[in-house]
Design an enzyme around this catalytic site. Structure first.
Site, PDB file in Angstrom:
ATOM      1  N   TYR A 143       0.681  -1.315  -0.117  1.00  0.00           N
ATOM      2  CA  TYR A 143      -0.140   0.022  -0.168  1.00  0.00           C
ATOM      3  C   TYR A 143       0.718   1.332   0.198  1.00  0.00           C
ATOM      4  O   TYR A 143       0.325   2.391  -0.332  1.00  0.00           O
ATOM      5  CB  TYR A 143      -0.993   0.075   1.187  1.00  0.00           C
ATOM      6  CG  TYR A 143      -2.312  -0.800   1.153  1.00  0.00           C
ATOM      7  CD1 TYR A 143      -2.081  -2.285   1.114  1.00  0.00           C
ATOM      8  CD2 TYR A 143      -3.530  -0.101   0.912  1.00  0.00           C
ATOM      9  CE1 TYR A 143      -3.296  -3.002   0.819  1.00  0.00           C
ATOM     10  CE2 TYR A 143      -4.517  -1.057   1.007  1.00  0.00           C
ATOM     11  CZ  TYR A 143      -4.390  -2.269   0.731  1.00  0.00           C
ATOM     12  OH  TYR A 143      -5.588  -3.271   0.678  1.00  0.00           O
ATOM     13  N   LYS A 193       3.866 -15.476   3.104  1.00  0.00           N
ATOM     14  CA  LYS A 193       4.000 -16.304   1.839  1.00  0.00           C
ATOM     15  C   LYS A 193       5.788 -16.507   1.751  1.00  0.00           C
ATOM     16  O   LYS A 193       6.220 -16.119   0.808  1.00  0.00           O
ATOM     17  CB  LYS A 193       3.537 -15.540   0.706  1.00  0.00           C
ATOM     18  CG  LYS A 193       3.533 -16.369  -0.772  1.00  0.00           C
ATOM     19  CD  LYS A 193       2.320 -17.409  -0.875  1.00  0.00           C
ATOM     20  CE  LYS A 193       2.563 -18.111  -1.979  1.00  0.00           C
ATOM     21  NZ  LYS A 193       1.930 -19.491  -2.049  1.00  0.00           N
ATOM     22  N   ASP A 225      -2.190 -18.846   1.355  1.00  0.00           N
ATOM     23  CA  ASP A 225      -2.987 -19.401   0.604  1.00  0.00           C
ATOM     24  C   ASP A 225      -3.697 -20.600   1.334  1.00  0.00           C
ATOM     25  O   ASP A 225      -4.980 -20.798   1.311  1.00  0.00           O
ATOM     26  CB  ASP A 225      -2.283 -20.143  -0.636  1.00  0.00           C
ATOM     27  CG  ASP A 225      -1.118 -20.618  -0.598  1.00  0.00           C
ATOM     28  OD1 ASP A 225      -0.473 -20.634   0.515  1.00  0.00           O
ATOM     29  OD2 ASP A 225      -0.453 -21.244  -1.526  1.00  0.00           O
ATOM     30  N   ASP A 249      -6.085  -7.277   4.198  1.00  0.00           N
ATOM     31  CA  ASP A 249      -7.334  -7.008   3.428  1.00  0.00           C
ATOM     32  C   ASP A 249      -7.901  -7.955   2.925  1.00  0.00           C
ATOM     33  O   ASP A 249      -9.111  -8.197   3.047  1.00  0.00           O
ATOM     34  CB  ASP A 249      -6.763  -5.993   2.392  1.00  0.00           C
ATOM     35  CG  ASP A 249      -7.915  -5.380   1.462  1.00  0.00           C
ATOM     36  OD1 ASP A 249      -8.937  -5.022   2.277  1.00  0.00           O
ATOM     37  OD2 ASP A 249      -7.546  -5.178   0.199  1.00  0.00           O
ATOM     38  N   ASP A 253     -11.870  -9.768   4.250  1.00  0.00           N
ATOM     39  CA  ASP A 253     -13.206  -9.992   3.509  1.00  0.00           C
ATOM     40  C   ASP A 253     -13.869 -11.427   3.464  1.00  0.00           C
ATOM     41  O   ASP A 253     -14.874 -11.722   3.714  1.00  0.00           O
ATOM     42  CB  ASP A 253     -12.943  -9.672   1.942  1.00  0.00           C
ATOM     43  CG  ASP A 253     -13.490  -8.047   1.614  1.00  0.00           C
ATOM     44  OD1 ASP A 253     -13.119  -7.396   2.625  1.00  0.00           O
ATOM     45  OD2 ASP A 253     -13.821  -7.712   0.725  1.00  0.00           O
TER      46      ASP A 253
HETATM   47  C1  IPM Z   1     -10.554  -1.820   3.567  1.00  0.00           C
HETATM   48  C2  IPM Z   1     -10.542  -1.390   2.223  1.00  0.00           C
HETATM   49  C3  IPM Z   1      -9.457  -0.355   1.924  1.00  0.00           C
HETATM   50  C4  IPM Z   1      -8.147  -1.179   2.234  1.00  0.00           C
HETATM   51  C5  IPM Z   1      -9.696   0.344   0.491  1.00  0.00           C
HETATM   52  C6  IPM Z   1     -10.885   1.141   0.533  1.00  0.00           C
HETATM   53  C7  IPM Z   1      -8.697   0.960   0.103  1.00  0.00           C
HETATM   54  O1  IPM Z   1     -10.695  -2.424   1.248  1.00  0.00           O
HETATM   55  O2  IPM Z   1     -10.174  -1.080   4.684  1.00  0.00           O
HETATM   56  O3  IPM Z   1     -10.225  -3.185   3.705  1.00  0.00           O
HETATM   57  O4  IPM Z   1      -8.032  -1.932   1.046  1.00  0.00           O
HETATM   58  O5  IPM Z   1      -7.390  -1.026   3.065  1.00  0.00           O
HETATM   59 MG    MG Z   2     -10.633  -4.415   2.321  1.00  0.00          MG
END
Ligand code: IPM
Ligand code: MG
Length: 368
Positions: A143, A193, A225, A249, A253
């Site tokens: 990032y 990894k 993975d 990240d 999710d």
């Molecule tokens: C999160 C989001 C952010 C990230 C995006 C919106 C840049 O996906 O906070 O998980 O990737 O950090």
């Molecule tokens: Mg995210």
């Protein structure tokens, strides 16, 4: 009884809708427990780009600096500002806040509510007992690594991103994970990894070294993975997971689906800066701006409300109040109140505002 200042950056898409409910819940907490919360609202994301020319202005950064904590909604999701050719990206607001305040530790707890166990796409038997805390490194890795650009060379166009971590950056986040594990079930899974990436080999070395300082905490290493696979195969086997920025990240999710919906997961981003009451931090739902449902009163405000609970706990030191919010949310879920994302056949659906009001109503009985 205390007086606290909170910067409210609601942002784009469903950010303002869900953040409004979180602010209402905090105000109710203020009334019940005799605290005064001063909310300073400011623009971030697309709204700020349009009104102030940048995803977050210097004045807004200063306002955050003057506050005890930041309550954040979501940014992005506008077609106008997506894509490689867009000059200012709304996400820049998040990156500036994270980096500017050195909020390197992103805590994402994943604990499916019992009443929602069937809302997940994962089988109830597999899910039962799941209670994990993902500690995502937030100010390093891909990032922020430089260079990061699309460039033209004699051979044609190419793009580069840089995955760089210093030993010190790894050490502090791994330490955070071990310290948190001590207040939980004393297990840390470090995710990397290391079979491919140099940064991961250093990550694993450092995690192993720090682990030796915590003989009472079990340390497990997993390749990312394999971790993605184990997360849905044996989710209840994890306690604290610590990993670098992009892996965290993606994995969170995935983990959100264990809780039934992205709309349920809060997060706290912390650094070392202290306030008069605790650690300065930024609190946000992990779900993002969800432009497809913005303005339709459909969004689930619980992730934002649970983020406000984390704010009370970590930045304001108000444990009892934080517990009260979490209990109120659980009570609403137990009573079968559901927003659209968790719709169950034959049950009524609450809109964003109704869900917020139900949490406030539940609080009336819980707060003492
Ligand atoms: C999160 C989001 C952010 C990230 C995006 C919106 C840049 O996906 O906070 O998980 O990737 O950090
Ligand atoms: Mg995210």
């Amino acid at each position: 009884m205390g007086t606290y200042t909170i910067a409210v950056l609601a942002g784009d898409g469903i950010g303002p809708e869900v953040t409004e409910q979180a602010v209402n819940v905090l105000s109710a907490i203020g009334q019940h427990y005799g605290h005064t919360f001063t909310f300073h609202k400011a623009l971030v994301g697309v709204a700020a780009i349009m009104a102030e020319g940048d995803a977050i202005s210097d004045a807004t950064m200063e306002l955050c600096q003057q506050s005890d904590a930041i309550l954040f909604g979501a940014v992005g999701g506008s077609a106008r500002y997506e894509g490689p050719n867009s000059k200012v990206q709304p996400e820049r607001a998040l990156f500036r806040l994270r980096k500017g305040f050195e909020l390197y530790a992103n805590l994402r707890p994943v604990r499916p509510f019992n009443a929602l166990i069937n809302a997940s796409t994962i089988k109830a038997d597999v899910l039962r007992g799941t209670d994990m805390l993902v500690v995502r490194e937030l100010t390093g890795g891909l990032y922020f690594g430089k260079p990061s650009e699309i460039r033209t060379t004699a051979q044609g166009t190419e793009a580069i991103d840089t995955l760089i971590y210093t030993e010190a950056e790894i050490e502090r986040i791994v330490r955070t994970a071990f310290d948190l594990a001590r207040g939980r079930r004393r297990k840390v899974t470090s995710v990397d990894k290391a079979n491919v990436l140099s940064s991961s080999r250093l990550w694993r070395q450092v995690a192993t070294r720090i682990g030796e300082e915590y003989p009472d905490v079990e340390l497990e290493h997993l390749l990312v993975d394999a971790c993605a696979m184990h997360m849905i195969r044996r989710p209840n086997n994890f306690d604290v997971i610590v990993t670098e920025n992009l892996f965290g990240d993606i994995l969170t999710d995935e983990a959100s689906m264990l809780a039934g919906s992205m709309g349920m997961l809060p997060s706290a981003s912390l650094g070392t800066r202290k306030t008069a009451h605790g650690l300065f931090g930024l609190y946000e739902p992990i779900h993002g701006s969800a432009p497809d449902i913005a303005g339709q009163h459909k969004a689930n405000p619980l992730a934002a409300i649970l983020s406000a609970a984390l704010l009370l706990r970590y930045s304001l030191g108000l444990t009892q109040e934080a517990n009260a919010i979490e209990k109120a949310v659980e009570q609403c879920i137990d009573e079968g109140i559901r927003t659209e994302d968790l719709r169950e056949a034959g049950k009524p659906v609450a809109n964003t505002e109704e869900m917020g009001q139900q949490v406030i109503a539940a609080l009336t009985h819980i707060a003492v």
